[in-house]
Design a protein around this motif. Structure first.
Motif, PDB file in Angstrom:
ATOM      1  N   TRP A 124     -30.325  -4.296  11.844  1.00  0.00           N
ATOM      2  CA  TRP A 124     -29.605  -3.398  11.032  1.00  0.00           C
ATOM      3  C   TRP A 124     -29.382  -3.848   9.826  1.00  0.00           C
ATOM      4  O   TRP A 124     -28.527  -4.771   9.489  1.00  0.00           O
ATOM      5  CB  TRP A 124     -28.180  -2.933  11.507  1.00  0.00           C
ATOM      6  N   ASP A 125     -29.983  -3.027   8.678  1.00  0.00           N
ATOM      7  CA  ASP A 125     -29.528  -3.712   7.443  1.00  0.00           C
ATOM      8  C   ASP A 125     -28.739  -2.713   6.600  1.00  0.00           C
ATOM      9  O   ASP A 125     -28.984  -1.703   5.815  1.00  0.00           O
ATOM     10  CB  ASP A 125     -31.067  -3.478   6.530  1.00  0.00           C
ATOM     11  N   GLY A 126     -27.604  -3.189   6.876  1.00  0.00           N
ATOM     12  CA  GLY A 126     -26.393  -2.323   6.305  1.00  0.00           C
ATOM     13  C   GLY A 126     -24.987  -2.894   6.727  1.00  0.00           C
ATOM     14  O   GLY A 126     -24.969  -3.859   7.540  1.00  0.00           O
ATOM     15  N   MET A 127     -23.788  -2.295   6.646  1.00  0.00           N
ATOM     16  CA  MET A 127     -22.478  -2.483   7.331  1.00  0.00           C
ATOM     17  C   MET A 127     -22.274  -1.638   8.412  1.00  0.00           C
ATOM     18  O   MET A 127     -22.755  -0.697   8.574  1.00  0.00           O
ATOM     19  CB  MET A 127     -21.551  -2.495   6.102  1.00  0.00           C
ATOM     20  N   ILE A 128     -21.446  -2.571   9.380  1.00  0.00           N
ATOM     21  CA  ILE A 128     -20.947  -1.839  10.551  1.00  0.00           C
ATOM     22  C   ILE A 128     -19.534  -2.038  10.622  1.00  0.00           C
ATOM     23  O   ILE A 128     -19.116  -3.289  10.531  1.00  0.00           O
ATOM     24  CB  ILE A 128     -21.738  -2.517  11.840  1.00  0.00           C
ATOM     25  N   ASP A 129     -18.788  -0.961  11.063  1.00  0.00           N
ATOM     26  CA  ASP A 129     -17.390  -1.374  11.484  1.00  0.00           C
ATOM     27  C   ASP A 129     -16.999  -0.324  12.501  1.00  0.00           C
ATOM     28  O   ASP A 129     -17.224   0.604  12.724  1.00  0.00           O
ATOM     29  CB  ASP A 129     -16.613  -0.881  10.072  1.00  0.00           C
ATOM     30  N   GLU A 130     -16.172  -1.027  13.340  1.00  0.00           N
ATOM     31  CA  GLU A 130     -15.365  -0.398  14.594  1.00  0.00           C
ATOM     32  C   GLU A 130     -16.539   0.129  15.506  1.00  0.00           C
ATOM     33  O   GLU A 130     -16.748   1.304  15.439  1.00  0.00           O
ATOM     34  CB  GLU A 130     -14.522   0.829  14.046  1.00  0.00           C
TER      35      GLU A 130
ATOM     36  N   LEU B 197     -24.332  -7.802  24.992  1.00  0.00           N
ATOM     37  CA  LEU B 197     -24.147  -6.703  24.456  1.00  0.00           C
ATOM     38  C   LEU B 197     -24.412  -7.285  22.843  1.00  0.00           C
ATOM     39  O   LEU B 197     -23.390  -8.223  22.395  1.00  0.00           O
ATOM     40  CB  LEU B 197     -23.052  -5.851  24.549  1.00  0.00           C
ATOM     41  N   CYS B 198     -25.382  -6.695  22.234  1.00  0.00           N
ATOM     42  CA  CYS B 198     -25.632  -7.247  20.845  1.00  0.00           C
ATOM     43  C   CYS B 198     -25.438  -6.081  19.778  1.00  0.00           C
ATOM     44  O   CYS B 198     -25.885  -4.951  19.935  1.00  0.00           O
ATOM     45  CB  CYS B 198     -27.096  -7.685  20.767  1.00  0.00           C
ATOM     46  N   ILE B 199     -24.399  -6.325  18.706  1.00  0.00           N
ATOM     47  CA  ILE B 199     -24.222  -5.378  17.922  1.00  0.00           C
ATOM     48  C   ILE B 199     -24.967  -5.631  16.405  1.00  0.00           C
ATOM     49  O   ILE B 199     -24.716  -6.661  15.906  1.00  0.00           O
ATOM     50  CB  ILE B 199     -22.851  -5.186  17.648  1.00  0.00           C
ATOM     51  N   GLY B 200     -25.817  -4.666  15.945  1.00  0.00           N
ATOM     52  CA  GLY B 200     -26.323  -4.720  14.673  1.00  0.00           C
ATOM     53  C   GLY B 200     -28.018  -5.492  14.964  1.00  0.00           C
ATOM     54  O   GLY B 200     -28.693  -5.312  13.828  1.00  0.00           O
ATOM     55  N   ALA B 201     -28.321  -5.736  16.096  1.00  0.00           N
ATOM     56  CA  ALA B 201     -29.646  -6.399  16.090  1.00  0.00           C
ATOM     57  C   ALA B 201     -30.132  -6.458  17.419  1.00  0.00           C
ATOM     58  O   ALA B 201     -29.340  -6.681  18.506  1.00  0.00           O
ATOM     59  CB  ALA B 201     -29.527  -7.750  15.555  1.00  0.00           C
ATOM     60  N   HIS B 202     -31.654  -6.541  17.565  1.00  0.00           N
ATOM     61  CA  HIS B 202     -32.220  -6.898  18.965  1.00  0.00           C
ATOM     62  C   HIS B 202     -32.473  -8.296  18.595  1.00  0.00           C
ATOM     63  O   HIS B 202     -33.213  -8.723  17.432  1.00  0.00           O
ATOM     64  CB  HIS B 202     -33.513  -6.126  19.148  1.00  0.00           C
TER      65      HIS B 202
END
Length: 222
Positions: free
Chosen positions: A89-95, A78-83
């Motif tokens: 993803w060009d930004g912030m990620i939380d939770e 599982l990848c969070i924020g990208a392939h």
């Protein structure tokens, strides 16, 4: 916005099976502010929610055995924020949370601004990124699917608040949500006054298209 081999747009997508004929739902989001995004699939309908409102839905059924197995028993990480090696993803990620049940509109709205603690049925992954430092991302769901930060991603102090100031002006997404709820509430009141009863799901479906759309967005058809 996606950045990589995708066009850079303030848009989010959700799908469950890859391939040339991928069925996906999508929605634009407001850039520069925090947006809560959720995707659900009940085996028949794909839905995407932004800030608690269903923005898009499509029928999607999986019949090939290999695709069903790929969903239930994924082999990839599982990848969070990208392939990996494709787009990020060009930004912030939380939770980030992963569920093995299809959440309803009401359930999504109930917990979208509330941290989940303790054992929760259906919650199989939760990464809050609250470790403070280091590359370890702890899975606080109890499933112990801990992850690591890779490729130079930098932690920053979160700018989000789980309990917004009630006196602050609503952002555009919140205004749309409030307007949708107000409109469907007004229609329900008028219907009950005219008919002497509360509307059923059938009444929402037989109503003008705009009313049906609002009913879907606000969870009246769940």
């Amino acid at each position: 916005a996606g950045k990589g081999d995708l066009e850079e747009v303030p848009q989010v997508n959700f799908w469950v099976t890859p391939g040339a004929n991928t069925t996906k739902v999508q929605s634009q989001i407001e850039p520069g502010v925090w947006n809560h995004v959720a995707g659900t699939w009940d085996g028949k309908l794909l839905r995407i929610y932004v800030n608690g409102i269903a923005e898009d839905q499509l029928e999607h059924k999986v019949e090939k055995e290999e695709e069903i197995d790929a969903i239930h028993y994924p082999k990839a990480d599982l990848c969070i924020g990208a392939h990996p090696n494709k787009a990020a993803w060009d930004g912030m990620i939380d939770e980030v949370r992963v569920w093995n049940v299809c959440r309803t509109d009401a359930q999504i709205r109930e917990t979208m601004d509330t941290p989940i603690t303790g054992p929760t049925p259906g919650l199989v992954g939760q990464w809050t990124f609250n470790e403070g430092a280091g590359n370890l991302c702890v899975d606080s769901s109890g499933s112990r699917n801990h992850g690591t930060i890779e490729n130079g991603i930098v932690r920053i102090p979160s700018t989000r608040t789980d309990k917004p100031d009630p006196n602050r002006p609503l952002d555009a997404a919140e205004k749309r949500r409030e307007e949708a709820i107000a409109e469907i509430t007004s229609w329900k009141a008028a219907f009950e006054k005219d008919t002497g009863r509360k509307p059923t799901k059938a009444d929402f479906l037989l109503a003008p298209a705009e009313v049906t759309r609002l009913a879907r967005r606000t969870g009246e058809l769940d």
